[in-house]
Structures are given as C-alpha cells and as structure tokens.
Design an enzyme around this catalytic site. Structure first.
Site, PDB file in Angstrom:
ATOM      1  N   ARG A   1      -6.843   3.495  -4.408  1.00  0.00           N
ATOM      2  CA  ARG A   1      -5.973   4.063  -5.444  1.00  0.00           C
ATOM      3  C   ARG A   1      -6.793   4.462  -6.660  1.00  0.00           C
ATOM      4  O   ARG A   1      -7.595   3.687  -7.158  1.00  0.00           O
ATOM      5  CB  ARG A   1      -4.909   3.031  -5.843  1.00  0.00           C
ATOM      6  CG  ARG A   1      -4.034   2.658  -4.658  1.00  0.00           C
ATOM      7  CD  ARG A   1      -2.996   1.612  -4.984  1.00  0.00           C
ATOM      8  NE  ARG A   1      -2.244   1.312  -3.760  1.00  0.00           N
ATOM      9  CZ  ARG A   1      -1.179   0.533  -3.704  1.00  0.00           C
ATOM     10  NH1 ARG A   1      -0.714  -0.031  -4.822  1.00  0.00           N
ATOM     11  NH2 ARG A   1      -0.560   0.315  -2.567  1.00  0.00           N
TER      12      ARG A   1
ATOM     13  N   ARG B   1      -6.134  -5.013 -10.824  1.00  0.00           N
ATOM     14  CA  ARG B   1      -5.947  -3.579 -10.597  1.00  0.00           C
ATOM     15  C   ARG B   1      -7.287  -2.977 -10.230  1.00  0.00           C
ATOM     16  O   ARG B   1      -8.180  -2.860 -11.052  1.00  0.00           O
ATOM     17  CB  ARG B   1      -5.395  -2.921 -11.872  1.00  0.00           C
ATOM     18  CG  ARG B   1      -4.935  -1.489 -11.707  1.00  0.00           C
ATOM     19  CD  ARG B   1      -4.380  -0.922 -13.007  1.00  0.00           C
ATOM     20  NE  ARG B   1      -3.194  -1.644 -13.464  1.00  0.00           N
ATOM     21  CZ  ARG B   1      -1.949  -1.390 -13.051  1.00  0.00           C
ATOM     22  NH1 ARG B   1      -1.738  -0.410 -12.188  1.00  0.00           N
ATOM     23  NH2 ARG B   1      -0.936  -2.092 -13.493  1.00  0.00           N
TER      24      ARG B   1
ATOM     25  N   GLU C   1       3.303  -8.435  -9.980  1.00  0.00           N
ATOM     26  CA  GLU C   1       3.684  -8.039  -8.628  1.00  0.00           C
ATOM     27  C   GLU C   1       2.634  -8.431  -7.595  1.00  0.00           C
ATOM     28  O   GLU C   1       1.464  -8.078  -7.710  1.00  0.00           O
ATOM     29  CB  GLU C   1       3.893  -6.520  -8.584  1.00  0.00           C
ATOM     30  CG  GLU C   1       4.241  -6.003  -7.207  1.00  0.00           C
ATOM     31  CD  GLU C   1       4.316  -4.476  -7.152  1.00  0.00           C
ATOM     32  OE1 GLU C   1       4.710  -3.853  -8.154  1.00  0.00           O
ATOM     33  OE2 GLU C   1       3.962  -3.914  -6.095  1.00  0.00           O
TER      34      GLU C   1
ATOM     35  N   SER D   1       5.837  -6.089  -2.420  1.00  0.00           N
ATOM     36  CA  SER D   1       6.881  -5.123  -2.731  1.00  0.00           C
ATOM     37  C   SER D   1       7.444  -4.617  -1.413  1.00  0.00           C
ATOM     38  O   SER D   1       6.688  -4.299  -0.502  1.00  0.00           O
ATOM     39  CB  SER D   1       6.257  -3.969  -3.516  1.00  0.00           C
ATOM     40  OG  SER D   1       7.213  -2.965  -3.738  1.00  0.00           O
TER      41      SER D   1
ATOM     42  N   ARG E   1      -4.880  -9.616  -5.458  1.00  0.00           N
ATOM     43  CA  ARG E   1      -3.865 -10.242  -6.308  1.00  0.00           C
ATOM     44  C   ARG E   1      -3.453 -11.606  -5.777  1.00  0.00           C
ATOM     45  O   ARG E   1      -3.149 -12.524  -6.545  1.00  0.00           O
ATOM     46  CB  ARG E   1      -2.637  -9.336  -6.432  1.00  0.00           C
ATOM     47  CG  ARG E   1      -2.906  -8.161  -7.338  1.00  0.00           C
ATOM     48  CD  ARG E   1      -1.636  -7.424  -7.730  1.00  0.00           C
ATOM     49  NE  ARG E   1      -2.000  -6.284  -8.574  1.00  0.00           N
ATOM     50  CZ  ARG E   1      -1.118  -5.501  -9.179  1.00  0.00           C
ATOM     51  NH1 ARG E   1       0.186  -5.729  -9.023  1.00  0.00           N
ATOM     52  NH2 ARG E   1      -1.517  -4.512  -9.937  1.00  0.00           N
TER      53      ARG E   1
END
Length: 425
Positions: free
Chosen positions: A261, A276, A348, A351, A388
């Site tokens: 990403r 991130r 988060e 998801s 994460r």
RNA sequence: GGAGGCGUCGCCUAGUCCGGUCUAUGGCGCCCGCCUGCUAAGCGGGUUUGGGUCAACAGCCCAUCGCGGGUUCAAAUCCCGCCGCCUCCGCCA
C-alpha cells in the site's frame, strides 16, 4: 457495480444510498440518461443489422440486375450499420462507466455519516491497567528492538520509510501467527490458498480498488500489473468469468499473501513503528456465497475474527463502520480494533466487508440457480494482518523487564516458548 | 529470450485451405417425456451466455466460435495486433 434493474426501477433508493454515504446523487441521473441512450442505440443498431442480414442472404441467389440492386442497397446499409454500431458501443461504454462510478448501496443497518460516525457494537476484554501494575508500558518499537524482533532502522536503510525487517522471535512470531490463522481456518472448513500479489488491471478494477483508492495502489512500471493491497483482489478474481454450482457454496478461502500500500495522503500519520507500512503479510478470509446468505456469512466472518483475537488474549472492540467510510464495494463493514496501550486507543486489526453482488457483477462471477445464472455475493475478512497483530501482542503482553508473555494458543507454534526475552545488547 | 503448434455453445469434436445453404456438426454428460414389474437399454425432445422488445421466466430480434481491430454487400473461415495454453531450445530460483 450495483444492479442496473434497481437503478432503473428504484432510482430513489440509489439516491438515498448516495446521501447516506454523503455523496452527490448526480451520478444517478447520469446513469439513468446513459441507460436510455444505450437502449435506443441498441434498438437502432439491431434494426439495421437485422435488415442487413436478411438482404445479405438473398445475394447468393440473386442474378443480374436484381443482384446489382441488392448490392447497392447493402453497400449503403453497411455504412449505416457501422455507424449505428459505433454509437451503440459508445453508449454502452458511457453507461458502463456511469454505473461503475456508483458505489455499492450501503446496508440499511449501516450507520449514516462519515469516519467518526461508527457505532460500537461491543467491547471484549478489558484494557490492561499498567498504572495499577506499577510500570510504564514500552511501545512496540522499543520492545521490538529489545527482543531483536523488529528492525525498523535497517528496513528504512534497505527499502525506505514504512519498511521493516522481522528478525529472530519477530520472524518466528509471524510464522506462528500465520500457522495459527491457517489452522483455525482449515478447521473451520476453509480452503487454504497462497495467492499471487501481482494482478492484471481487471482484478484490481473488479474489486473496486481503482476508484477512489487508486492513489494507494502500486503499479509495475512498463507492465500491465498491479501490486495488491490485499489478497481479496486475487481471491475475488479467482472465480471471475465462472458460473459456479450453487450446491458447492459457500466457497471459503483463507489466503496468504504479501500486501502493498502506498499510504498516499497519510504523511505524518503513524510514522513510528509498524502500524502503517508499505508492505506486510496477511491471512485473509474470502467467501463466495448466495446473496440471501451474505448477511449471515458476514456475521460468521466477524465471529472467526473475534475467535482469533480471543486466542491472542487481546482486548478489543467491534465497530459498525459508517456508510461514508465504507469502501466502494462494501455494503457493510465491521472492524475489530485492539487496544494499543502506548497509544491509549483502539486500532484496527481486522476488518470484514460484505460486498454483496457488487464485485461479482464486475468480475462476472455467477451461480447457476434454478431460475438461471445470477451474480453471487462476495465477502472478505482479515484473519491476521501480521505487523499490527504483532504490535498488539507485544504491547499488551509485555512485562516490566521488557519480556513478553506468549499467549497460550500461540505457544505450540513457537516450540512451547512461554516468554519472549530481551536479547543481550 | 528464440522457434513451432493450438484456442469452436459443460467435456470431446466437425467445419477454417477454396467467405454466403453454419440458423455451427456429431458424440459424451445432463434434463424432460415415452416405453418397461424395477433398473438398464431403446425411442422422442431439450441442453452456451449476454442483451433488446414485451405484462410475460411466451414469442420475435441482436450479439457471442480466446479478446480487440481491419477487409468485404457478407467473416468461425481472409488480414493485423493482443492474451492464454502446449512442445522444443536457451537461461534460471
């Protein structure tokens, strides 16, 4: 894309859905106009083409003057057909583009509004009270360094910012998490998959990632290939252009792949650590099912995500994402957010989205129903996103000396290791 | 990277050289019916997908022979480009 019949027959439903996401409904009128133009163009073309075909059949039998007359007429017709065909093509493309610009209709139950308008569905576990325990928790960057588990400096040296190396127990932790996740999925009847992380434009477009999310997607220079941000992309395209036997549904896959990403527009956010990053590995659940089963399957995916987080002994909350924060494809989305002690907030970790028939229409994934072929529903959900999850484990289960207690369920995957201990520096 | 071959409506397959009667052949499988104590066999029919029109899942029409262009009055068939698969050579984890 949304159901063209719904757009035509119940445009107000679509307008309301746009409003719920906080978007303009002008696309609805554009799409309706495009549909009218398209149908007129099709009728015009087909009339010409039909005439051309019937006259064409008479030519081989015709003789002399009669044949010359026919040829003259069909020659003119040929040009007319070509023009009508071109108009039909353009009208069709415009209609397709207009339709694709409309995001999936948000579920009635999804909260209206934007990013901050989520609804908390439940809290699981209680965030650990380090103050009561009498020590200040270290963040995952420091813990990772002490344990020799995460090397951010060298990640930056080799690949740039937002890259990292997992080393030693860090690397072992990812391998253990991957196996724990895959074993859980396997036990639940999922088919394990290792998916390609480079895909052609069709897969990227079909899953809805070339819309507003396009800025976050890496493209390979000089090639018609994209790096996926999630294995949802290859797994959705896996059955593209297929008509599946409804009796075989649901088809459940647990796919491992690296994810890439760009994180465009997030400059300054989460610059520290591995919350991130530009690349990470993930085990993703992906399901094909019938539209009437989609909502129930969505709950099951959420339950599997919770089961996994429970095994890691994390405290978390579940939120129902607001319509404006849904991706292009989703009708409803639940996030599981784990408590991160040094950030003092929930972040988060997983998801899950119900995309109903939205992706299936774009990718031509259908089921053979008694009433004929019809689009299926697709759903996805994170089982374990490595960095994460590692952050949450290290920070949550740390001890005053910088060691980390391994959650019970993970120990068999680490050769029985109970505590990760700081390495001598 | 180089050379060659192939891609037809679930599967297999005819047709492509020499464009029109291809409204795409035949077999297998599958579905419906007939026949038969039951089953099998046999017999008859059906069986790509998408779209337009329509009250209609009736009928009629259009598209679809890997995909996209082109030539032509007319393309599964001729020409060009692309994609995929297979074989051989080279290189290589």
């Amino acid at each position: 894309m949304i159901d063209p019949k719904v757009l035509r027959d119940q445009p107000d439903l679509v307008r309301a859905a746009q409003a719920k996401r906080g978007l303009s409904d002008s696309v609805v009128d554009e799409a309706l106009a495009a549909d009218t133009r398209r149908r007129a163009a099709i009728a015009a073309y087909e009339a010409k083409r039909s005439e051309q075909k019937s006259l064409g059949k008479q030519i081989p039998q015709a003789q002399g003057e009669e044949k010359q007359a026919l040829l003259a007429r069909t020659k003119d017709l040929s040009a007319e057909v070509k023009a009508a065909e071109a108009e039909q093509g353009e009208a069709e493309d415009a209609w397709d583009a207009a339709l694709r610009a409309i995001p999936n209709l948000a579920d009635e139950a999804a909260p209206a509004g934007g990013e901050d308008d989520y609804v908390v569905l439940e809290h699981v576990g209680t965030p650990r009270d380090f103050a009561a325990e009498g020590f200040e928790p270290r963040d995952h960057v420091e813990l990772g360094r002490m344990l020799g588990a995460i090397d951010i400096e060298r990640g930056a040296k080799v690949s740039g910012s937002r890259f990292y190396f997992l080393t030693g127990v860090g690397a072992r932790l990812e391998r253990a998490l991957t196996n724990l996740a895959m074993d859980q999925a396997h036990a639940a009847g999922f088919t394990e998959a290792i998916a390609p992380s480079l895909v052609r434009p069709r897969a990227m477009e079909g899953t809805g990632f070339l819309g507003q999310a396009a800025d976050d997607v890496y493209r390979i220079e000089g090639e018609d290939l994209y790096l996926v941000g999630t294995s949802e992309v290859p797994m959705a395209a896996y059955h593209s252009d297929e008509i599946l036997d409804v009796a075989s549904l649901p088809l459940r896959y647990a796919a491992f792949s690296p994810c890439f990403r760009k994180e465009a527009g997030s400059h300054g956010k989460d610059t520290k650590g591995i919350i991130r990053v530009h690349w990470f590995d993930k085990v993703e659940m992906f399901v094909y099912t019938t539209p009437d089963q989609a909502a129930a399957e969505h709950q099951r995916l959420l339950d599997w995500e919770k089961e996994f987080l429970d095994k890691l002994e994390l405290s978390y909350r579940v939120i129902d994402t607001a319509a404006g924060d849904l991706g292009l494809s989703a009708t409803r989305k639940f996030d599981c957010e784990a408590w991160i002690p040094t950030q003092g907030r929930y972040r988060e970790l997983t998801s899950t989205s119900n995309c109903t028939e939205f992706q299936a229409r774009r990718l031509d994934i259908r089921g053979r129903f008694e009433s004929g072929p019809a689009p299926l529903a697709t759903l996805n959900g994170t089982l374990c996103a490595m960095p994460r999850t590692i952050v949450a484990i290290l920070e949550t289960h740390q001890n005053a000396d910088g060691s980390v207690t391994v959650p019970q369920a993970l120990r068999p995957y680490l050769g029985g290791l109970e505590v990760l201990k700081p390495i001598a520096s």
